[in-house]
Design a protein around this motif. Structure first.
Motif, PDB file in Angstrom:
ATOM      1  N   PHE A 102       0.820  -1.020  -0.163  1.00  0.00           N
ATOM      2  CA  PHE A 102       0.082   0.078  -0.002  1.00  0.00           C
ATOM      3  C   PHE A 102       0.886   1.192  -0.111  1.00  0.00           C
ATOM      4  N   GLY A 103       0.249   2.435  -0.508  1.00  0.00           N
ATOM      5  CA  GLY A 103       1.095   3.708  -0.557  1.00  0.00           C
ATOM      6  C   GLY A 103       0.525   4.051   0.708  1.00  0.00           C
ATOM      7  N   GLN A 104       0.989   5.419   1.045  1.00  0.00           N
ATOM      8  CA  GLN A 104       0.894   6.393   2.061  1.00  0.00           C
ATOM      9  C   GLN A 104      -0.909   6.974   2.002  1.00  0.00           C
ATOM     10  N   GLY A 105      -1.175   7.050   0.973  1.00  0.00           N
ATOM     11  CA  GLY A 105      -2.675   7.479   1.014  1.00  0.00           C
ATOM     12  C   GLY A 105      -2.893   8.735   0.739  1.00  0.00           C
TER      13      GLY A 105
END
Lengths: 111, 109
Positions: A102-105
């Motif tokens: 996942f990315g940091q969002g």
């Protein structure tokens, strides 16, 4: 190895405005996901791409949300027009195999 | 459609004690994930379990999978403050990953 990159990290907009988020997955990862995480809840899948094709968009509110991954690498998620209930963190993830990263969002606040 | 349920939703843990989080899923899933999320941060992968009876351990955390019971557990041994976070399990196939609502762990002295 570089991770999943997302931008912007934060965005505040007024309702009825438009907004776009960008995701660059890990190099070589064919599968890309966009998730919406409302505060206090688990991530909810919005759309999944395999290369540049859509695999699953059954939970994407298509009247206002759109996403594309034209060259099978980067992806953008757009909301137009935004509603108050769209306030959430938008997470991008990519996978090539069994593990999803996942990315940091992007934290979106609609006021 | 796969549904994933976690319990408890909130767990207050005393330092040094052992605890277990449960993750039930509704239909066949060929993989089970455990992720950790700190406040304001993204999801960090902890474990990927791929087969019945799979057990993985990392430090004070141990995850197991029982595909017949459609149950995964995350066991915490001798809890420490650093483990305070929200833990999510997720199940699915190569084409879709569905998450539970999360279990918020808080370790107190």
């Amino acid at each position: 190895e570089a991770g999943v990159a997302q931008s912007p990290r934060y965005k505040i907009i007024e309702k009825r405005q438009s907004v776009a988020f960008w995701c660059n997955p890990i190099s070589g990862h064919a599968t890309l996901y966009w998730y919406q995480q409302i505060l206090g809840q688990g991530p909810k899948l919005l759309i999944q791409f395999q290369n540049n094709g859509v695999v699953d968009d059954s939970q994407l509110p298509k009247d206002r949300f759109s996403a594309e991954r034209l060259k099978g690498v980067d992806s953008t998620l757009k909301i137009q027009p935004a509603k108050l209930e769209d306030s959430a963190v938008y997470l991008c993830a990519s996978t090539q195999g069994t593990e999803a990263f996942f990315g940091q969002g992007t934290r979106l606040t609609v006021v | 459609e796969l549904k994933v349920e976690q319990n408890p939703l909130f767990l207050s843990m005393q330092e040094g004690k052992n605890y277990t989080i449960y993750c039930n899923y509704s239909t066949t899933s060929d993989r089970l994930y455990w992720y950790r999320q700190d406040p304001g941060k993204s999801l960090e992968s902890l474990f990927v379990l791929l087969s019945n009876g799979a057990v993985k351990q990392e430090g004070r955390l141990m995850a197991s999978l029982d595909t017949k019971a459609r149950l995964s557990t995350l066991h915490i041994t001798a809890a420490v403050h650093d483990l305070s976070a929200t833990y999510f399990c997720g199940g699915g196939t190569a084409s879709k990953l569905t998450f539970g609502t999360g279990t918020r762990l808080q370790v107190t002295l």
